[in-house]
Design a protein around this motif. Structure first.
Motif, PDB file in Angstrom:
ATOM      1  N   GLY A 112      96.861 100.246 -50.072  1.00 18.44           N
ATOM      2  CA  GLY A 112      96.879 101.499 -49.314  1.00 18.44           C
ATOM      3  C   GLY A 112      95.677 101.613 -48.403  1.00 18.44           C
ATOM      4  N   PHE A 113      94.512 101.248 -48.926  1.00 14.99           N
ATOM      5  CA  PHE A 113      93.278 101.296 -48.134  1.00 14.99           C
ATOM      6  C   PHE A 113      93.374 100.373 -46.924  1.00 14.99           C
ATOM      7  CE2 PHE A 113      89.292  99.102 -47.192  1.00 14.99           C
ATOM      8  CZ  PHE A 113      88.514 100.166 -46.742  1.00 14.99           C
ATOM      9  N   ALA A 114      93.844  99.143 -47.135  1.00  8.29           N
ATOM     10  CA  ALA A 114      93.883  98.159 -46.045  1.00  8.29           C
ATOM     11  C   ALA A 114      94.829  98.595 -44.937  1.00  8.29           C
ATOM     12  CB  ALA A 114      94.294  96.790 -46.598  1.00  8.29           C
ATOM     13  N   LEU A 115      96.028  99.021 -45.301  1.00 10.52           N
ATOM     14  CA  LEU A 115      97.005  99.372 -44.265  1.00 10.52           C
ATOM     15  C   LEU A 115      96.631 100.672 -43.558  1.00 10.52           C
ATOM     16  CD1 LEU A 115      99.493  98.265 -42.948  1.00 10.52           C
ATOM     17  CD2 LEU A 115     100.913  99.517 -44.568  1.00 10.52           C
ATOM     18  N   MET A 116      96.111 101.650 -44.299  1.00  8.86           N
ATOM     19  CA  MET A 116      95.696 102.895 -43.656  1.00  8.86           C
ATOM     20  C   MET A 116      94.525 102.646 -42.703  1.00  8.86           C
ATOM     21  SD  MET A 116      94.630 106.606 -45.252  1.00  8.86           S
ATOM     22  CE  MET A 116      96.255 106.955 -45.905  1.00  8.86           C
ATOM     23  N   THR A 117      93.580 101.814 -43.116  1.00  6.33           N
ATOM     24  CA  THR A 117      92.450 101.464 -42.250  1.00  6.33           C
ATOM     25  C   THR A 117      92.952 100.818 -40.965  1.00  6.33           C
ATOM     26  OG1 THR A 117      90.953 101.150 -44.137  1.00  6.33           O
ATOM     27  CG2 THR A 117      90.338 100.086 -42.057  1.00  6.33           C
ATOM     28  N   ALA A 118      93.895  99.879 -41.097  1.00  8.79           N
ATOM     29  CA  ALA A 118      94.431  99.187 -39.922  1.00  8.79           C
ATOM     30  C   ALA A 118      95.115 100.162 -38.972  1.00  8.79           C
ATOM     31  CB  ALA A 118      95.416  98.103 -40.373  1.00  8.79           C
ATOM     32  N   GLU A 119      95.930 101.058 -39.521  1.00 12.34           N
ATOM     33  CA  GLU A 119      96.688 101.970 -38.665  1.00 12.34           C
ATOM     34  C   GLU A 119      95.766 102.965 -37.949  1.00 12.34           C
ATOM     35  OE1 GLU A 119     100.038 103.800 -40.503  1.00 12.34           O
ATOM     36  OE2 GLU A 119     100.997 101.909 -41.008  1.00 12.34           O
ATOM     37  N   ILE A 120      94.833 103.555 -38.672  1.00  8.11           N
ATOM     38  CA  ILE A 120      93.919 104.517 -38.045  1.00  8.11           C
ATOM     39  C   ILE A 120      93.069 103.823 -36.979  1.00  8.11           C
ATOM     40  CG2 ILE A 120      91.921 106.022 -38.441  1.00  8.11           C
ATOM     41  CD1 ILE A 120      93.152 106.732 -41.161  1.00  8.11           C
ATOM     42  N   ALA A 121      92.607 102.605 -37.286  1.00  4.12           N
ATOM     43  CA  ALA A 121      91.793 101.856 -36.315  1.00  4.12           C
ATOM     44  C   ALA A 121      92.594 101.509 -35.062  1.00  4.12           C
ATOM     45  CB  ALA A 121      91.246 100.585 -36.966  1.00  4.12           C
ATOM     46  N   LEU A 122      93.864 101.132 -35.217  1.00  2.00           N
ATOM     47  CA  LEU A 122      94.712 100.838 -34.058  1.00  2.00           C
ATOM     48  C   LEU A 122      94.821 102.055 -33.147  1.00  2.00           C
ATOM     49  CD1 LEU A 122      97.663  98.841 -35.717  1.00  2.00           C
ATOM     50  CD2 LEU A 122      95.990  97.938 -34.087  1.00  2.00           C
ATOM     51  N   GLY A 123      94.998 103.231 -33.752  1.00  5.50           N
ATOM     52  CA  GLY A 123      95.101 104.459 -32.966  1.00  5.50           C
ATOM     53  C   GLY A 123      93.801 104.813 -32.273  1.00  5.50           C
ATOM     54  N   ARG A 124      92.692 104.726 -33.044  1.00  2.62           N
ATOM     55  CA  ARG A 124      91.408 105.124 -32.450  1.00  2.62           C
ATOM     56  C   ARG A 124      90.964 104.158 -31.354  1.00  2.62           C
ATOM     57  NH1 ARG A 124      85.842 106.082 -35.817  1.00  2.62           N
ATOM     58  NH2 ARG A 124      85.695 103.804 -35.616  1.00  2.62           N
ATOM     59  N   LYS A 125      91.212 102.878 -31.545  1.00  3.94           N
ATOM     60  CA  LYS A 125      90.789 101.882 -30.556  1.00  3.94           C
ATOM     61  C   LYS A 125      91.522 102.059 -29.235  1.00  3.94           C
ATOM     62  CE  LYS A 125      90.309  96.910 -29.794  1.00  3.94           C
ATOM     63  NZ  LYS A 125      88.884  97.041 -29.408  1.00  3.94           N
TER      64      LYS A 125
END
Length: 452
Positions: free
Chosen positions: A55-68
């Protein structure tokens, strides 16, 4: 990429909004009955381990994709590699499919709140009350429309004045209500036997089915693979520590799920004299079994009213995030203004939700995939599309843009991303294997070959 995108005004605003998205009906009613179905504490332990890793890995990836990228799902994937825009399209389909039928269930929640607050708890506890209600035509559609309109009004006000303000009001109340009701339930005779069952792992209960069920619940509970966290990430300030935020969202989400289980499992356990079969009512747990439990309790009407307020808060914070994701995608793609987009999405959801509502009544003869209309949409979105989107996202991050892209985003403005190794190993190797297993088991389960 757009430079005038809305932002959450503070870190706590982002966390409460994202946690509000994650905390939904999946936490309040789906989590407790899965806990009961898959061995109590054994399922709980599996879920917590998966939440802090996968959960941590996928949520981190998704939020980072949006913010970047400062874009919602379609734009985010396209901006980083145009060949993989289709992943964003698939992610966008998930909330488009989920929101209409999810809001039908949200309408049921409002109905039950009005039943309990008007002192009709005894009627709600009758065996046929729920089936007779959802089998009607006008009433379920009315409550569904009311829920949908409330959701649209919040989204209409935008990120700062709508979503953030509502989340800052509802989420603390939701936490207080969940903990308060849980503590009250523990005072009921026989409840502590349910607590023992709920929190004690027994490795003899562990199986592949338990692991896959916990993994499936994680998707449902944490708003993963829906484009939601990408959208919310696009509203996140770069000065906000991404890793800390994800951990805090996880604590909110898992904590609410834990207390929901602590509220429901011991209550039903006490009501049924320790018979766990009463917990295996599946979706009917919230609308059939729990009203019976409340009717049998001292102050049951008050407790039932508080419970359905809690469930409404959980349902509406998730529906807001689903609708905001659709609105954001359309605004990014067509460059429409918010008011026009929100109204278009509202009309779409009202039209698409009606078949799901009527599928339990006058249209119950329509059985796509051998299921009710609502259950068919749920299966397609949750059991097929979401694992596919998550698997493709893992491939995209792990092998196309590489984990370093996400790690660099998490390290923005002096932040230190501490979980580099965990993130890299899970996103590249561990998560894809589990996701393929979930997808295969879902298809086999639907075909009647394998029962999860």
């Amino acid at each position: 990429m757009t430079n005038n995108r809305s932002n959450f005004t503070s870190k706590i605003g982002f966390i409460l909004a994202a946690a509000g998205s994650a905390v939904g009906l999946g936490n309040i009613w789906r989590f407790p009955y899965l806990v009961a179905q898959y061995g109590g504490g054994t399922f709980l332990l599996c879920y917590i381990i998966l939440a802090v890793t996968f959960g941590f890995a996928l949520m981190t990836a998704e939020i980072a994709l949006g913010r970047k990228t400062r874009l919602s799902a379609i734009g985010a994937f396209s901006a980083l590699n145009k060949k993989y825009r289709f992943i964003g399209v698939l992610a966008a389909l998930v909330p488009i499919l989920i929101l209409p039928y999810y809001s039908v269930i949200g309408g049921w929640v409002i109905k039950y709140f009005t039943v309990f607050i008007s002192g009709q708890a005894t009627q709600a506890a009758e065996d046929t009350y729920f089936s007779e209600f959802i089998g009607q035509t006008g009433q379920p559609i009315f409550w569904f429309a009311l829920f949908m309109v409330f959701t649209a009004i919040v989204v209409l006000f935008g990120v700062e004045k709508g979503i953030e303000k509502v989340s800052q009001f509802m989420m603390p109340l939701l936490v207080v209500l969940t903990i308060g009701i849980s503590l009250y339930v523990l005072t009921i005779d026989g409840a502590w036997e349910g607590v023992k069952y709920y929190i004690t792992p027994h490795m003899s209960d562990f199986s592949l089915k338990t692991l896959l069920a916990a993994m499936g619940q994680l998707f449902y509970s944490m708003s993963l693979a829906m484009g939601i966290m990408i959208t919310y990430g696009s509203y996140m300030k770069r000065s906000t520590n991404l890793e800390h935020s994800v951990r805090q969202i996880e604590i909110f989400d898992t904590g609410i799920a834990f207390f929901a289980g602590l509220m429901i499992v011991p209550a039903v356990f006490a009501f049924s004299g320790g018979n766990t079969d009463a917990l295996n009512a599946g979706p009917g747990l919230m609308f059939i079994t729990l009203p019976k439990v409340f009717a049998s309790m001292p102050f049951g009407s008050v407790l039932g009213t508080a419970f359905f307020i809690l469930v409404f808060f959980a349902a509406v914070t998730s529906s807001i995030s689903l609708m905001e994701t659709i609105v954001s995608i359309l605004m990014d793609y067509f460059h429409w203004e918010r008011k026009k987009t929100a109204i278009i999405v509202l009309v779409y959801c009202l039209l698409m939700g009606i078949p799901s509502s009527l599928g339990f009544g006058v249209w119950d003869f329509i059985q796509p995939l051998g299921m009710s209309i609502l259950d068919a949409w749920d299966f397609i979105s949750n059991s097929i599309l979401m694992p596919i989107v998550a698997l493709l996202t893992c491939f995209f991050v792990g092998f196309v843009i590489k984990p370093k892209t996400i790690i660099d985003e998490a390290n923005a403005e002096g932040a230190k991303f501490k979980s580099v190794t965990l993130f890299t190993v899970v996103i590249k190797w561990v998560a894809p294997v589990i996701l393929i297993a979930i997808l295969i088991s879902s298809v086999l389960n639907a075909a009647g070959i394998y029962t999860l």
